[in-house]
Write a protein that holds these residues in place. Structure first.
Motif, mmCIF file in Angstrom:
data_model
loop_
_atom_site.group_PDB
_atom_site.id
_atom_site.type_symbol
_atom_site.label_atom_id
_atom_site.label_comp_id
_atom_site.label_asym_id
_atom_site.label_seq_id
_atom_site.Cartn_x
_atom_site.Cartn_y
_atom_site.Cartn_z
ATOM 1 N N ASN A 263 0.815 -1.228 0.000
ATOM 2 C CA ASN A 263 0.000 0.000 0.000
ATOM 3 C C ASN A 263 0.847 1.277 0.000
ATOM 4 N N ILE A 264 2.007 1.204 -0.618
ATOM 5 C CA ILE A 264 2.899 2.369 -0.711
ATOM 6 C C ILE A 264 2.792 2.948 -2.118
ATOM 7 N N ILE A 265 2.574 4.260 -2.187
ATOM 8 C CA ILE A 265 2.520 4.933 -3.487
ATOM 9 C C ILE A 265 3.945 5.097 -3.985
ATOM 10 N N ALA A 266 4.237 4.460 -5.101
ATOM 11 C CA ALA A 266 5.597 4.478 -5.652
ATOM 12 C C ALA A 266 5.507 4.181 -7.138
ATOM 13 N N PRO A 267 6.583 4.430 -7.881
ATOM 14 C CA PRO A 267 6.581 4.049 -9.309
ATOM 15 C C PRO A 267 6.233 2.567 -9.465
ATOM 16 N N TYR A 268 5.533 2.264 -10.552
ATOM 17 C CA TYR A 268 5.077 0.897 -10.775
ATOM 18 C C TYR A 268 6.284 -0.034 -10.990
ATOM 19 N N LYS A 269 6.170 -1.216 -10.404
ATOM 20 C CA LYS A 269 7.177 -2.236 -10.682
ATOM 21 C C LYS A 269 6.751 -3.001 -11.929
ATOM 22 N N TYR B 292 2.867 20.513 -16.217
ATOM 23 C CA TYR B 292 3.275 21.618 -15.346
ATOM 24 C C TYR B 292 2.448 21.647 -14.065
ATOM 25 N N VAL B 293 1.155 21.384 -14.170
ATOM 26 C CA VAL B 293 0.296 21.374 -12.981
ATOM 27 C C VAL B 293 0.788 20.313 -12.001
ATOM 28 N N LEU B 294 1.063 19.111 -12.509
ATOM 29 C CA LEU B 294 1.502 18.023 -11.632
ATOM 30 C C LEU B 294 2.960 18.187 -11.210
ATOM 31 N N ALA C 105 -0.329 14.912 -5.054
ATOM 32 C CA ALA C 105 -1.085 14.167 -6.070
ATOM 33 C C ALA C 105 -0.160 13.224 -6.834
ATOM 34 N N PRO C 106 0.578 12.369 -6.108
ATOM 35 C CA PRO C 106 1.552 11.508 -6.799
ATOM 36 C C PRO C 106 0.904 10.533 -7.767
ATOM 37 N N GLU C 107 -0.305 10.046 -7.439
ATOM 38 C CA GLU C 107 -0.950 9.072 -8.317
ATOM 39 C C GLU C 107 -1.336 9.691 -9.658
ATOM 40 N N TYR C 108 -1.601 10.993 -9.657
ATOM 41 C CA TYR C 108 -1.898 11.678 -10.919
ATOM 42 C C TYR C 108 -0.644 11.737 -11.791
ATOM 43 N N LYS D 3 5.583 6.328 -13.700
ATOM 44 C CA LYS D 3 6.897 6.820 -13.283
ATOM 45 C C LYS D 3 6.780 8.255 -12.750
ATOM 46 N N PHE D 4 7.654 8.602 -11.810
ATOM 47 C CA PHE D 4 7.847 9.996 -11.433
ATOM 48 C C PHE D 4 8.862 10.612 -12.398
ATOM 49 N N ASP D 5 8.888 11.933 -12.436
ATOM 50 C CA ASP D 5 9.876 12.594 -13.277
ATOM 51 C C ASP D 5 11.267 12.411 -12.675
#
Length: 900
Positions: free
Chosen positions: A97-103, A375-377, A384-387, A395-397
């Motif tokens: 249940n941790i919000i993180a980049p998809y494995k 830019y918004v995200l 709003a990491p899931e967005y 992935k995160f930037d």
């Protein structure tokens, strides 16, 4: 843990089934994980009940096969398996249940799901095969067309469940198909509106079976442009909140417009009549803050928190991110609001202009926009990491491209080759969580080895909350209040498009503008999908709200402007002494009190003293004597104390059009249809002088500071310098003509502002000319405003910026006299013949004889007071605004008094 953000962009969630995910089937270590199997238009998602286990997302396009048991096996009571063979990869999401980049699990895998209900197996497999065929089509347009056909088939087979009505007595008015829009996702279902409620029932029952909004609670509704099409409708149950209660996207504009009409009809408190111009008036006069005004403009320009491609855009205000103290009195603390971000750095702009000049048509100066989903995200990734994961395929930037520091971000906006982004509303609100990594997200490690944590703030901010408070103070500061209209011109106004945009270095890609592309004209579905995807990811320019220069805000003296009760910012230091300030405040307070209670006007007495309609009213300073003129050609003096006529004078057999009393209460001046202006001595009861100054009827006169202004049907306004005569020695007045102001047709009305610096003159054809009267010759015409209706009256506000007019078109119109812009329009049931105005509230005399009190900003009548039996033709109000005298076509004058 499941949310629609786990879907791909432009993907739909269709249905879910309780199921077991069987791992190592048939082996000694076989395990079953209970959960929910979600069938979506491009993927299958399994959400285990155990939050330790990851959510599994399988792209249908990556499947090799989707199998069910053979037909003879399906007859066995417990056979209900779906077997998916996958190549390429499978995503594992939210493990523990941790919000993180998809494995990503790469290579060939098999997944076996056991449905709880065997009878549904055939339908599930058939649906999966349909969606699998769609996902395997080569072209995106063909995929979208097939998925749309599947969706519409499902919607056609279902309808809104009427058992969900709040009451059995509700009457159905409309039902149609639509999608509920939230950031990055849309959810299809059925819309239903009754005489009491608006309902939306999602096809998939997610996030809840029915969304219900009580119509009586609705405060604002906006038609929206969604995906470049006029298909959206957004509903707010609050006056000023940023986020709406529901955003709906329809499949045709007829359904959207019908629902809009029904909601507007059935709600009592809707404010759909508010226009950009009406909000402008409130902002100019200080009734709403800079922040609130920008929010309203964003709303009106189709910007919505539910659409990241059209998210509300706010300006960078502060340019100083290095000082230890933020000095809001220094202009260099602020960004230049007259230029777009891309034009703030001259060296970069020169390079961009060189490229622009060499570019073939269609030309644009900037390769990226100032507002886009990315830019918004970028700003909101911490809350709003899931967005962000949804937008960027799990992935995160990169850590060095993440929002790390205010100073770095501002510097990059100034110097970066492709970075021209503005800010979002959150920078001027009260929730600082977007600056803090409170979710302990792993956003990566920067090149120097430092982990990405909280946003680095400038030295002048002691913490995130202090940073927001100082940002709010900067937004509401005097400098920004004086210059915000320049930024509005660029983003929402006349510098947004055309030659003015080129001159302002404000040209973006043509596809970002409203009307830049007609999707209906594109027949190739693949081209249409590609174009729409490109535009939505790139960002969109707001709808253009103004096509002429936006007026500047009025900065009042002795006032402070505040956005909320939580903080206020002083605008100016008072240049007057404390005694003068107290006196002015006391006078202003009494006037404000009077206007706040103007609906409590009560009729004290009335007199029928003329034989024709009243044309003018003037009162001596002590209020003891009232002079009136009439179309019966007489000037009469009524003693207020004795309640009798003391004087009655006829200068000729022609109608008198207006009257005024000179300072000192010794002389009354009357204008006449016989082309003359008459001076009458009150003390000696005789005609003292005649000014034969016009070639046709004199319609109106004004007097200020030794100058007489006369308007005439001979198409002129004349300005006279008058030296009063000595009554005892019978010396006449000396008149010197200072200026003759030419017009094309008869002049019906004139009015001076309180400061005696501006004269407005109005013609019978509805043209208003604004003149500078500060010079001796009065030759400069500041502006000409074409209203194109017969003017009855107009009034210059005390702020010397606004003019209110009334005419035979039954409308009140507020005009900014500097730009000529129509700021607000208010329609009445009948013509209003005369009025008084404090800038917010109007007291008017109507054609039918009623007195009406109007809330100009609210756009409605507050009170109707019965008065004359014919049109109210003349109105006088004392300086304290608590006493009113009216004259009418019924030949009466009426005395009104405020009863607190």
């Amino acid at each position: 843990r499941f949310s629609l953000l786990l879907l791909n962009l432009e993907e739909y969630y269709f249905e879910q089934h309780t199921a077991n995910h069987i791992v190592h089937n048939g082996c000694r270590d076989e395990r079953k994980f209970r959960g929910s199997l979600k069938i979506c238009s491009k993927s299958i998602i399994f959400e285990p009940d155990d939050s330790i286990q990851p959510i599994i997302k399988i792209s249908l396009r990556d499947c090799i096969s989707i199998k069910a048991p053979e037909e003879n096996e399906t007859k066995k009571p417990f056979t209900r398996y779906v077997n998916l063979s996958c190549c390429m990869y499978v995503f594992l999401i939210k493990e523990r249940n941790i919000i993180a980049p998809y494995k990503t699990v790469r290579g060939k895998t098999e997944h076996l799901f056991q449905l709880d209900v065997a009878g549904k197996l055939g339908d599930v497999v058939q649906t999966l095969h349909q969606l699998y065929r769609a996902s395997c089509l080569d072209k995106m347009g063909d995929q979208a067309a097939m998925i749309t056909a599947i969706l519409q088939s499902r919607l056609a087979r279902t309808s809104f469940d009427k058992n969900r009505f709040q009451s059995i007595s509700e009457t159905l008015h409309m039902e149609c198909k639509a999608e509920m829009v939230t950031p990055l996702v849309t959810n299809p279902g059925h819309v239903c509106v009754t005489d009491a409620n608006l309902y939306f029932q999602p096809l998939n029952g997610y996030p809840k079976p029915v969304v219900q909004i009580t119509l009586q609670n609705v405060r604002r509704i906006y038609k929206r442009r969604h995906g470049l099409m006029p298909l959206g409708l957004e509903v707010f149950c609050t006056e000023n909140d940023l986020c709406s209660d529901i955003y709906l996207k329809f499949y045709n504009y007829q359904d959207r417009d019908e629902l809009y009409f029904l909601i507007a009809t059935y709600i009592e408190n809707h404010i759909t009549e508010h226009t950009a111009e009406s909000y402008m008036l409130q902002w100019q006069r200080g009734h709403i803050s800079n922040y609130q005004y920008l929010l309203h403009l964003n709303n009106l320009a189709d910007r919505s928190c539910n659409d990241l491609s059209q998210y509300p855009v706010f300006p960078w205000i502060i340019a100083d991110y290095s000082s230890s103290v933020l000095d809001l009195t220094k202009p260099e603390t602020f960004r230049d609001l007259s230029k777009p971000i891309g034009a703030l750095n001259k060296e970069r702009l020169d390079r961009l202009l060189t490229r622009y000049q060499e570019m073939p048509e269609p030309k644009f100066m900037y390769g990226s926009h100032y507002s886009s989903p990315g830019y918004v995200l970028f700003y909101l990734v911490r809350v709003a990491p899931e967005y962000m994961l949804c937008l960027q395929n799990g992935k995160f930037d990169h850590a060095d491209r993440t929002f790390n520091s205010l100073a770095e971000t501002w510097k990059n906006c100034l110097d970066g080759a492709t970075d021209f982004k503005e800010l979002i509303p959150e920078f001027y609100e009260n929730d600082s969580s977007f600056l803090v990594n409170s979710l302990k997200l792993d956003l990566g490690k920067r090149q120097g080895g430092k982990m990405v944590e909280d946003v680095e703030l400038p030295p002048w901010a002691s913490g995130p909350d202090d940073f927001l408070q100082k940002s709010q103070e900067a937004l509401e500061s005097q400098y920004v209040s004086e210059h915000l209209h320049e930024w509005i011109d660029i983003i929402f106004g006349y510098k947004q498009k055309g030659s003015e945009a080129v001159a302002a270095h404000n040209v973006f890609h043509p596809l970002t503008y409203e009307g830049g592309v007609d999707l209906n004209s594109i027949m190739d579905p693949n081209e249409k999908v590609a174009l729409l995807t490109q535009i939505l990811e790139f960002g969109q320019t707001p709808k253009q709200l103004f096509t002429v220069p936006h007026p500047q805000r009025i900065i009042p003296k002795l006032k402070s402007l505040s956005r909320t009760s939580s903080h206020s910012v002083s605008i100016t230091e008072s240049p007057v002494s404390s005694n003068e300030e107290s006196f002015e405040d006391l006078t202003e307070e009494s006037i404000t009190l009077a206007w706040n209670n103007i609906a409590k006007l009560k009729l004290e007495e009335k007199y029928k003293i003329h034989k024709e309609a009243i044309t003018g009213i003037a009162v001596t300073c002590n209020g003891s004597s009232v002079f009136t003129t009439s179309q019966d050609s007489t000037l009469k003096m009524l003693s207020k104390e004795l309640k009798t006529i003391q004087r009655s004078v006829s200068f000729s057999n022609m109608a008198l059009s207006s009257c005024l009393i000179l300072p000192g209460d010794t002389t009354v001046i009357s204008s006449s249809w016989d082309n003359h202006i008459y001076f009458y001595s009150i003390a000696f009861g005789r005609q003292q002088d005649i000014l034969m100054g016009h070639d046709d009827a004199v319609s109106k006169i004004c007097w200020r500071d030794g100058r007489l202004y006369s308007a005439s049907w001979d198409s002129t306004v004349k300005v006279w310098h008058c030296v009063p005569g000595e009554t005892l020695s019978n010396k006449k007045h000396h008149f010197e003509l200072l200026a003759e102001l030419e017009h094309d047709v008869s002049v019906n009305a004139i009015n001076l502002n309180a400061a005696n610096t501006i004269l407005a003159s109005g013609t019978k054809e509805g043209t208003i000319s604004v003149w500078d009267v500060t010079t001796a010759t009065v030759t400069e015409c500041l502006n000409v405003i074409f209203l194109l209706f017969i003017l009855f009256a107009f009034f210059l506000c005390t702020d010397s910026r606004h003019l209110l007019s009334a005419g035979d078109d039954c409308c009140f119109k507020v005009i900014d006299i500097q730009t000529g812009m129509l700021i607000s329009s208010l329609t009445a049931d009948e013509p209003q013949r005369c009025f008084k105005w404090d800038g917010n509230t109007i007291l008017s005399g109507s054609q039918s004889g009623e007195l009406l009190i109007w809330d100009l900003l609210g756009g409605k009548v507050i009170e109707r007071i019965k008065g004359h039996t014919g049109a109210v033709t003349s109105m006088w109000m004392n300086e304290q605004c608590n006493s009113v005298i009216t004259g009418g076509e019924d030949k009466q004058i009426m005395f009104w008094k405020l009863q607190y």
